[in-house]
Motif scaffolding. Structure first.
Motif, PDB file in Angstrom:
ATOM      1  N   ASN A 109       0.824  -1.216   0.000  1.00  0.00           N
ATOM      2  CA  ASN A 109       0.000   0.000   0.000  1.00  0.00           C
ATOM      3  C   ASN A 109       0.854   1.262   0.000  1.00  0.00           C
ATOM      4  N   PRO A 110       0.295   2.345  -0.559  1.00  0.00           N
ATOM      5  CA  PRO A 110       1.029   3.621  -0.575  1.00  0.00           C
ATOM      6  C   PRO A 110       1.172   4.224   0.828  1.00  0.00           C
ATOM      7  N   ASP A 111       2.017   5.223   0.929  1.00  0.00           N
ATOM      8  CA  ASP A 111       2.331   5.836   2.221  1.00  0.00           C
ATOM      9  C   ASP A 111       1.116   6.396   2.948  1.00  0.00           C
ATOM     10  N   ASP A 112       0.157   6.966   2.229  1.00  0.00           N
ATOM     11  CA  ASP A 112      -1.002   7.547   2.919  1.00  0.00           C
ATOM     12  C   ASP A 112      -1.816   6.453   3.620  1.00  0.00           C
ATOM     13  N   ILE A 113      -1.890   5.282   3.025  1.00  0.00           N
ATOM     14  CA  ILE A 113      -2.563   4.158   3.677  1.00  0.00           C
ATOM     15  C   ILE A 113      -1.754   3.731   4.901  1.00  0.00           C
ATOM     16  N   PHE A 114      -0.429   3.710   4.763  1.00  0.00           N
ATOM     17  CA  PHE A 114       0.434   3.336   5.869  1.00  0.00           C
ATOM     18  C   PHE A 114       0.219   4.268   7.062  1.00  0.00           C
ATOM     19  N   ARG A 115       0.105   5.567   6.817  1.00  0.00           N
ATOM     20  CA  ARG A 115      -0.108   6.518   7.916  1.00  0.00           C
ATOM     21  C   ARG A 115      -1.428   6.231   8.639  1.00  0.00           C
ATOM     22  N   GLN A 116      -2.453   5.870   7.885  1.00  0.00           N
ATOM     23  CA  GLN A 116      -3.733   5.514   8.507  1.00  0.00           C
ATOM     24  C   GLN A 116      -3.570   4.268   9.385  1.00  0.00           C
ATOM     25  N   GLN A 117      -2.792   3.312   8.894  1.00  0.00           N
ATOM     26  CA  GLN A 117      -2.564   2.094   9.657  1.00  0.00           C
ATOM     27  C   GLN A 117      -1.791   2.386  10.945  1.00  0.00           C
ATOM     28  N   VAL A 118      -0.831   3.292  10.868  1.00  0.00           N
ATOM     29  CA  VAL A 118      -0.068   3.675  12.065  1.00  0.00           C
ATOM     30  C   VAL A 118      -1.009   4.263  13.108  1.00  0.00           C
ATOM     31  N   ARG A 119      -1.914   5.128  12.678  1.00  0.00           N
ATOM     32  CA  ARG A 119      -2.878   5.707  13.620  1.00  0.00           C
ATOM     33  C   ARG A 119      -3.762   4.617  14.231  1.00  0.00           C
ATOM     34  N   LEU A 120      -4.159   3.647  13.414  1.00  0.00           N
ATOM     35  CA  LEU A 120      -4.989   2.548  13.911  1.00  0.00           C
ATOM     36  C   LEU A 120      -4.242   1.733  14.959  1.00  0.00           C
ATOM     37  N   VAL A 121      -3.019   1.348  14.648  1.00  0.00           N
ATOM     38  CA  VAL A 121      -2.228   0.557  15.597  1.00  0.00           C
ATOM     39  C   VAL A 121      -1.975   1.345  16.872  1.00  0.00           C
TER      40      VAL A 121
END
Length: 61
Positions: free
Chosen positions: A18-30
């Motif tokens: 996934n692209p970086d913007d998806i990764f940032r969302q995942q970081v917030r989720l975790v």
């Protein structure tokens, strides 16, 4: 432990796909999961007992 490692491997695979913007969302989720875990009202022993995964020793008598 095996389940945790399998989850981590799957998670890393998804992060790489996934692209970086998806990764940032995942970081917030975790991070929200970790914050919630810190505020969880039960100890790990109480939680495992509730789930039936911790056997309680009976006192003789």
């Amino acid at each position: 432990m095996d389940e945790r490692l399998a989850f981590i491997r799957l998670y890393v695979k998804k992060l790489k796909e996934n692209p970086d913007d998806i990764f940032r969302q995942q970081v917030r989720l975790v991070n929200s999961f970790l914050k919630a875990a810190k505020n969880f009202p039960l100890t790990k022993e109480e939680y495992l007992k509730l789930k039936g995964e911790l056997k309680v020793k009976k006192k003789p008598g």
